[in-house]
Design a protein around this motif. Structure first.
Motif, PDB file in Angstrom:
ATOM      1  N   ALA A 173      11.195   9.524  -4.524  1.00 35.22           N
ATOM      2  CA  ALA A 173      11.817   8.490  -5.243  1.00 35.22           C
ATOM      3  C   ALA A 173      12.767   7.519  -4.401  1.00 35.22           C
ATOM      4  O   ALA A 173      12.907   6.210  -4.833  1.00 35.22           O
ATOM      5  N   ALA A 174      13.307   8.105  -3.484  1.00 33.71           N
ATOM      6  CA  ALA A 174      14.350   7.153  -2.468  1.00 33.71           C
ATOM      7  C   ALA A 174      13.427   6.251  -1.691  1.00 33.71           C
ATOM      8  O   ALA A 174      13.618   5.216  -1.451  1.00 33.71           O
ATOM      9  N   LEU A 175      12.296   6.611  -1.428  1.00 30.08           N
ATOM     10  CA  LEU A 175      11.221   5.869  -0.526  1.00 30.08           C
ATOM     11  C   LEU A 175      10.776   4.850  -1.681  1.00 30.08           C
ATOM     12  O   LEU A 175      10.439   3.751  -1.321  1.00 30.08           O
ATOM     13  N   PHE A 176      10.679   5.385  -2.802  1.00 33.20           N
ATOM     14  CA  PHE A 176       9.993   4.226  -3.829  1.00 33.20           C
ATOM     15  C   PHE A 176      11.042   3.084  -4.063  1.00 33.20           C
ATOM     16  O   PHE A 176      10.632   1.755  -4.166  1.00 33.20           O
ATOM     17  N   PHE A 177      12.414   3.482  -3.943  1.00 30.73           N
ATOM     18  CA  PHE A 177      13.491   2.428  -4.286  1.00 30.73           C
ATOM     19  C   PHE A 177      13.489   1.819  -2.729  1.00 30.73           C
ATOM     20  O   PHE A 177      13.740   0.024  -3.136  1.00 30.73           O
ATOM     21  N   ALA A 178      13.341   2.228  -1.698  1.00 33.98           N
ATOM     22  CA  ALA A 178      13.274   1.518  -0.579  1.00 33.98           C
ATOM     23  C   ALA A 178      12.431   0.487  -0.376  1.00 33.98           C
ATOM     24  O   ALA A 178      12.469  -0.885  -0.023  1.00 33.98           O
ATOM     25  N   VAL A 213       0.912  -1.136   0.167  1.00 37.30           N
ATOM     26  CA  VAL A 213      -0.014  -0.166  -0.012  1.00 37.30           C
ATOM     27  C   VAL A 213       0.784   1.207  -0.088  1.00 37.30           C
ATOM     28  O   VAL A 213       0.627   2.366  -0.735  1.00 37.30           O
ATOM     29  N   LEU A 214       1.984   1.279   0.600  1.00 39.98           N
ATOM     30  CA  LEU A 214       2.645   2.339   0.716  1.00 39.98           C
ATOM     31  C   LEU A 214       3.744   2.646  -0.313  1.00 39.98           C
ATOM     32  O   LEU A 214       3.673   3.795  -0.898  1.00 39.98           O
ATOM     33  N   HIS A 215       3.957   1.378  -1.015  1.00 38.03           N
ATOM     34  CA  HIS A 215       4.547   1.437  -2.370  1.00 38.03           C
ATOM     35  C   HIS A 215       3.649   2.286  -3.376  1.00 38.03           C
ATOM     36  O   HIS A 215       4.048   3.087  -4.316  1.00 38.03           O
ATOM     37  N   VAL A 216       2.421   1.914  -3.442  1.00 39.71           N
ATOM     38  CA  VAL A 216       1.324   2.356  -4.298  1.00 39.71           C
ATOM     39  C   VAL A 216       1.239   3.886  -4.292  1.00 39.71           C
ATOM     40  O   VAL A 216       0.973   4.640  -5.090  1.00 39.71           O
ATOM     41  N   LEU A 217       1.135   4.036  -2.833  1.00 41.42           N
ATOM     42  CA  LEU A 217       0.811   5.638  -2.458  1.00 41.42           C
ATOM     43  C   LEU A 217       2.141   6.333  -3.097  1.00 41.42           C
ATOM     44  O   LEU A 217       1.931   7.777  -3.566  1.00 41.42           O
ATOM     45  N   ILE A 218       3.146   5.890  -2.731  1.00 45.54           N
ATOM     46  CA  ILE A 218       4.390   6.645  -3.215  1.00 45.54           C
ATOM     47  C   ILE A 218       4.409   6.947  -4.604  1.00 45.54           C
ATOM     48  O   ILE A 218       4.845   7.961  -4.982  1.00 45.54           O
TER      49      ILE A 218
END
Length: 130
Positions: A63-68, A10-15
């Motif tokens: 973008a950094a959070l997306f990669f994480a 869910v966090l990945h999709v929101l980011i």
């Protein structure tokens, strides 16, 4: 699927949605030509330097959070559970256990002595005489 995996998805999709929105809000290189016709009012909303630095820093952070989150999902998906992962695996394991317990064991090779077995005689191919 456990709750941590679901939360990371869910966090990945929101980011990802946030990155798309921020990229669409940013001005391109050709947008400076519009400032001559009255489109330079964005400097008053985001500060003296304009929206470019705020939106750029926010996009880089997302973008950094997306990669994480992407790496976290790859790590969680790599672990293999002990249980069968698909229906075909379950069917194969059930059929192997069913056939192993129900069918009696058969000899692997035929008997070694074949001298006792004679081949049937071929019928003669003679034509009847007239």
């Amino acid at each position: 699927m456990n709750w941590v995996h679901t939360a990371v998805i869910v966090l990945h999709v929101l980011i990802a949605a946030g990155i798309v929105g921020l990229v669409l809000l940013q001005r391109g290189k050709g947008a400076d030509a519009g400032a001559g016709f009255g489109a330079g009012a964005s400097g008053t909303v985001f500060g003296a330097r304009g929206a470019a630095s705020f939106l750029s820093r926010t996009t880089a952070t997302l973008a950094a959070l997306f990669f994480a989150t992407n790496l976290a999902l790859a790590y969680m998906g790599d672990r293999k559970p002990d249980a069968p992962s698909s229906v075909m695996d379950r069917v194969q394991t059930q059929s192997q256990t069913d056939t192993a317990s129900d069918v009696p064991a058969l000899p692997a090779t035929p008997p070694a002595s074949t001298q006792d077995v004679e081949a049937p005689a071929a019928p003669s191919q003679q034509e009847p005489q007239q």
